[in-house]
Design a protein around this motif. Structure first.
Motif, PDB file in Angstrom:
ATOM      1  N   LEU A  30     103.859  77.233  66.347  1.00 12.85           N
ATOM      2  CA  LEU A  30     103.907  78.462  65.555  1.00 12.85           C
ATOM      3  C   LEU A  30     105.154  78.569  64.684  1.00 12.85           C
ATOM      4  CD1 LEU A  30     102.863  80.937  68.414  1.00 12.85           C
ATOM      5  CD2 LEU A  30     101.380  79.896  66.683  1.00 12.85           C
ATOM      6  N   LEU A  31     106.118  77.670  64.892  1.00 12.03           N
ATOM      7  CA  LEU A  31     107.427  77.805  64.242  1.00 12.03           C
ATOM      8  C   LEU A  31     107.357  77.905  62.718  1.00 12.03           C
ATOM      9  CD1 LEU A  31     109.808  75.552  66.345  1.00 12.03           C
ATOM     10  CD2 LEU A  31     109.962  78.022  66.012  1.00 12.03           C
ATOM     11  N   ASP A  32     106.604  77.048  62.077  1.00  9.50           N
ATOM     12  CA  ASP A  32     106.538  77.090  60.612  1.00  9.50           C
ATOM     13  C   ASP A  32     105.904  78.391  60.120  1.00  9.50           C
ATOM     14  OD1 ASP A  32     107.811  74.650  60.285  1.00  9.50           O
ATOM     15  OD2 ASP A  32     105.927  73.514  60.196  1.00  9.50           O
ATOM     16  N   THR A  33     104.875  78.851  60.799  1.00 10.04           N
ATOM     17  CA  THR A  33     104.205  80.090  60.391  1.00 10.04           C
ATOM     18  C   THR A  33     105.126  81.286  60.560  1.00 10.04           C
ATOM     19  OG1 THR A  33     102.072  79.146  61.002  1.00 10.04           O
ATOM     20  CG2 THR A  33     102.172  81.544  60.747  1.00 10.04           C
ATOM     21  N   ILE A  34     105.815  81.384  61.706  1.00  7.37           N
ATOM     22  CA  ILE A  34     106.702  82.537  61.886  1.00  7.37           C
ATOM     23  C   ILE A  34     107.897  82.456  60.931  1.00  7.37           C
ATOM     24  CG2 ILE A  34     105.921  82.998  64.239  1.00  7.37           C
ATOM     25  CD1 ILE A  34     108.527  81.849  65.281  1.00  7.37           C
ATOM     26  N   ALA A  35     108.339  81.246  60.624  1.00 11.33           N
ATOM     27  CA  ALA A  35     109.426  81.110  59.653  1.00 11.33           C
ATOM     28  C   ALA A  35     108.985  81.583  58.270  1.00 11.33           C
ATOM     29  CB  ALA A  35     109.916  79.670  59.596  1.00 11.33           C
ATOM     30  N   ASP A  36     107.750  81.293  57.884  1.00 11.44           N
ATOM     31  CA  ASP A  36     107.222  81.770  56.605  1.00 11.44           C
ATOM     32  C   ASP A  36     107.161  83.299  56.574  1.00 11.44           C
ATOM     33  OD1 ASP A  36     106.926  79.169  55.692  1.00 11.44           O
ATOM     34  OD2 ASP A  36     104.747  79.111  56.037  1.00 11.44           O
ATOM     35  N   ILE A  37     106.698  83.897  57.664  1.00  5.38           N
ATOM     36  CA  ILE A  37     106.634  85.363  57.745  1.00  5.38           C
ATOM     37  C   ILE A  37     108.035  85.956  57.679  1.00  5.38           C
ATOM     38  CG2 ILE A  37     106.080  87.307  59.285  1.00  5.38           C
ATOM     39  CD1 ILE A  37     103.624  85.556  60.182  1.00  5.38           C
ATOM     40  N   TRP A  38     108.949  85.360  58.423  1.00  6.49           N
ATOM     41  CA  TRP A  38     110.340  85.826  58.426  1.00  6.49           C
ATOM     42  C   TRP A  38     110.921  85.760  57.010  1.00  6.49           C
ATOM     43  CZ3 TRP A  38     115.035  83.651  57.218  1.00  6.49           C
ATOM     44  CH2 TRP A  38     116.168  84.348  57.643  1.00  6.49           C
ATOM     45  N   ALA A  39     110.698  84.662  56.323  1.00  5.70           N
ATOM     46  CA  ALA A  39     111.213  84.503  54.962  1.00  5.70           C
ATOM     47  C   ALA A  39     110.588  85.535  54.014  1.00  5.70           C
ATOM     48  CB  ALA A  39     110.958  83.082  54.455  1.00  5.70           C
ATOM     49  N   ASP A  40     109.283  85.779  54.142  1.00  7.18           N
ATOM     50  CA  ASP A  40     108.622  86.781  53.306  1.00  7.18           C
ATOM     51  C   ASP A  40     109.188  88.176  53.573  1.00  7.18           C
ATOM     52  OD1 ASP A  40     106.976  84.907  52.120  1.00  7.18           O
ATOM     53  OD2 ASP A  40     105.204  85.426  53.323  1.00  7.18           O
ATOM     54  N   ALA A  41     109.508  88.458  54.829  1.00 12.67           N
ATOM     55  CA  ALA A  41     110.008  89.779  55.210  1.00 12.67           C
ATOM     56  C   ALA A  41     111.483  89.973  54.864  1.00 12.67           C
ATOM     57  CB  ALA A  41     109.790  90.002  56.710  1.00 12.67           C
ATOM     58  N   GLY A  62     111.102  84.260  80.946  1.00 11.96           N
ATOM     59  CA  GLY A  62     110.493  85.502  80.510  1.00 11.96           C
ATOM     60  C   GLY A  62     110.346  85.632  79.002  1.00 11.96           C
ATOM     61  N   PHE A  63     110.752  84.600  78.251  1.00 11.35           N
ATOM     62  CA  PHE A  63     110.603  84.626  76.794  1.00 11.35           C
ATOM     63  C   PHE A  63     109.165  84.980  76.435  1.00 11.35           C
ATOM     64  CE2 PHE A  63     109.081  82.608  72.975  1.00 11.35           C
ATOM     65  CZ  PHE A  63     110.062  82.860  72.037  1.00 11.35           C
ATOM     66  N   THR A  64     109.015  85.907  75.498  1.00 12.10           N
ATOM     67  CA  THR A  64     107.689  86.328  75.054  1.00 12.10           C
ATOM     68  C   THR A  64     107.681  86.448  73.542  1.00 12.10           C
ATOM     69  OG1 THR A  64     107.384  87.589  77.096  1.00 12.10           O
ATOM     70  CG2 THR A  64     105.918  88.115  75.255  1.00 12.10           C
ATOM     71  N   LEU A  65     106.691  85.853  72.908  1.00 12.80           N
ATOM     72  CA  LEU A  65     106.469  85.989  71.478  1.00 12.80           C
ATOM     73  C   LEU A  65     105.127  86.668  71.298  1.00 12.80           C
ATOM     74  CD1 LEU A  65     107.317  83.693  68.619  1.00 12.80           C
ATOM     75  CD2 LEU A  65     104.933  84.386  68.800  1.00 12.80           C
ATOM     76  N   VAL A  66     105.095  87.691  70.455  1.00  7.37           N
ATOM     77  CA  VAL A  66     103.835  88.356  70.131  1.00  7.37           C
ATOM     78  C   VAL A  66     103.583  88.166  68.644  1.00  7.37           C
ATOM     79  CG1 VAL A  66     103.862  90.022  72.026  1.00  7.37           C
ATOM     80  CG2 VAL A  66     105.019  90.589  69.889  1.00  7.37           C
ATOM     81  N   ALA A  67     102.330  88.014  68.291  1.00  8.07           N
ATOM     82  CA  ALA A  67     101.967  87.801  66.888  1.00  8.07           C
ATOM     83  C   ALA A  67     100.768  88.671  66.552  1.00  8.07           C
ATOM     84  CB  ALA A  67     101.636  86.334  66.637  1.00  8.07           C
ATOM     85  N   ALA A  68     100.783  89.194  65.331  1.00 13.25           N
ATOM     86  CA  ALA A  68      99.671  89.997  64.827  1.00 13.25           C
ATOM     87  C   ALA A  68      98.863  89.141  63.857  1.00 13.25           C
ATOM     88  CB  ALA A  68     100.195  91.248  64.124  1.00 13.25           C
ATOM     89  N   TYR A  69      97.575  89.161  64.049  1.00 12.11           N
ATOM     90  CA  TYR A  69      96.660  88.393  63.210  1.00 12.11           C
ATOM     91  C   TYR A  69      95.702  89.347  62.507  1.00 12.11           C
ATOM     92  CZ  TYR A  69      98.175  84.225  65.679  1.00 12.11           C
ATOM     93  OH  TYR A  69      98.928  83.198  66.189  1.00 12.11           O
ATOM     94  N   ALA A  70      95.516  89.125  61.216  1.00 16.95           N
ATOM     95  CA  ALA A  70      94.535  89.870  60.439  1.00 16.95           C
ATOM     96  C   ALA A  70      93.610  88.856  59.792  1.00 16.95           C
ATOM     97  CB  ALA A  70      95.222  90.726  59.379  1.00 16.95           C
ATOM     98  N   HIS A  71      92.348  88.985  60.055  1.00 19.16           N
ATOM     99  CA  HIS A  71      91.335  88.097  59.485  1.00 19.16           C
ATOM    100  C   HIS A  71      91.667  86.627  59.777  1.00 19.16           C
ATOM    101  CE1 HIS A  71      90.207  91.805  57.550  1.00 19.16           C
ATOM    102  NE2 HIS A  71      91.393  91.873  56.979  1.00 19.16           N
ATOM    103  N   GLY A  72      92.188  86.371  60.966  1.00 20.36           N
ATOM    104  CA  GLY A  72      92.476  85.004  61.410  1.00 20.36           C
ATOM    105  C   GLY A  72      93.827  84.445  61.006  1.00 20.36           C
ATOM    106  N   SER A  73      94.604  85.165  60.207  1.00 17.03           N
ATOM    107  CA  SER A  73      95.919  84.677  59.772  1.00 17.03           C
ATOM    108  C   SER A  73      97.027  85.529  60.381  1.00 17.03           C
ATOM    109  CB  SER A  73      96.043  84.743  58.251  1.00 17.03           C
ATOM    110  OG  SER A  73      95.109  83.882  57.643  1.00 17.03           O
ATOM    111  N   MET A  74      98.109  84.859  60.793  1.00 15.16           N
ATOM    112  CA  MET A  74      99.239  85.587  61.335  1.00 15.16           C
ATOM    113  C   MET A  74      99.921  86.358  60.205  1.00 15.16           C
ATOM    114  SD  MET A  74     102.645  84.292  63.451  1.00 15.16           S
ATOM    115  CE  MET A  74     101.761  83.176  64.513  1.00 15.16           C
ATOM    116  N   VAL A  75     100.185  87.643  60.453  1.00 17.40           N
ATOM    117  CA  VAL A  75     100.825  88.491  59.447  1.00 17.40           C
ATOM    118  C   VAL A  75     102.139  89.090  59.951  1.00 17.40           C
ATOM    119  CG1 VAL A  75      98.654  89.048  58.291  1.00 17.40           C
ATOM    120  CG2 VAL A  75      99.503  90.553  60.111  1.00 17.40           C
ATOM    121  N   ALA A  76     102.443  88.915  61.233  1.00 13.93           N
ATOM    122  CA  ALA A  76     103.666  89.477  61.796  1.00 13.93           C
ATOM    123  C   ALA A  76     103.940  88.831  63.147  1.00 13.93           C
ATOM    124  CB  ALA A  76     103.535  90.987  61.968  1.00 13.93           C
ATOM    125  N   PHE A  77     105.196  88.893  63.556  1.00 10.91           N
ATOM    126  CA  PHE A  77     105.551  88.389  64.879  1.00 10.91           C
ATOM    127  C   PHE A  77     106.801  89.110  65.367  1.00 10.91           C
ATOM    128  CE2 PHE A  77     108.578  86.108  62.392  1.00 10.91           C
ATOM    129  CZ  PHE A  77     109.658  85.863  63.235  1.00 10.91           C
TER     130      PHE A  77
END
Length: 188
Positions: free
Chosen positions: A22-33, A65-80
């Motif tokens: 998931l690293l590349d996807t969350i990095a893309d979201i982070w960069a967009d945000a 106990g590390f936990t990552l949560v991700a939000a998906y809309a229409h199959g694509s991750m949009v937040a984490f």
């Protein structure tokens, strides 16, 4: 449709062994945000960048106990967002003496990142991710660092009930962050 009734956003929870793909996807979201960090040549990044985020997430994923949560809309991750249970000594460092004893005595969640791609901001997704992290980790207290100029993030954290606890520096000569605290019982 109100944010709390959105049916097109699904929240998924991941543990440490599930983070690498998931690293590349969350990095893309982070960069967009965070366009103020990524897209502004010569801007102060306070040491934050996509490669630093990769290292940070990978390092934090080693915590029990590390936990990552991700939000998906229409199959694509949009937040984490991600967090982990930690000790006050680890989280507050040199600021520990300024943290009230009743806070130091409770179970603590360090909230490390919460990012929503701009097209999906202000729709309740950050609040849902935060709630999912609190449910998964079950802390007495949650704490986070936010850049003083991050007005969007600060607005969300204020709505969630976080309160300013003081200035924080990751390193003696590093940038100043706002340290925020949330008593979870007050938020639920």
């Amino acid at each position: 449709m109100t944010p709390s009734t959105r049916t097109d956003v699904v929240i998924r929870t991941y543990g440490p062994g599930q983070v690498a793909p998931l690293l590349d996807t969350i990095a893309d979201i982070w960069a967009d945000a965070h366009p103020e960090i990524v897209d502004t040549p010569g801007a102060s990044t306070d040491g934050l960048s996509v490669p630093v985020l990769h290292r940070q997430v990978t390092g934090h994923a080693r915590h029990e106990g590390f936990t990552l949560v991700a939000a998906y809309a229409h199959g694509s991750m949009v937040a984490f967002g991600y967090a982990f249970p930690c000790t006050p000594e680890y989280w507050y460092g040199e600021l520990l003496p300024a943290i009230p004893e009743h806070v130091r005595a409770g179970r603590l969640m360090g909230l490390c990142e919460l990012a929503v791609t701009p097209a999906w901001q202000s729709q309740g997704i950050g609040s849902r991710l935060h709630a999912a992290l609190l449910k998964a980790i079950n802390p007495d207290w949650s704490s986070l660092l936010v850049r003083p100029d991050n007005t969007g993030g600060r607005s969300l954290y204020d709505r969630l009930g976080y309160e300013y606890a003081g200035p924080y520096h990751n390193t003696p000569d590093g940038p100043e962050f706002d340290l925020l605290l949330l008593r979870v019982a007050d938020a639920t």
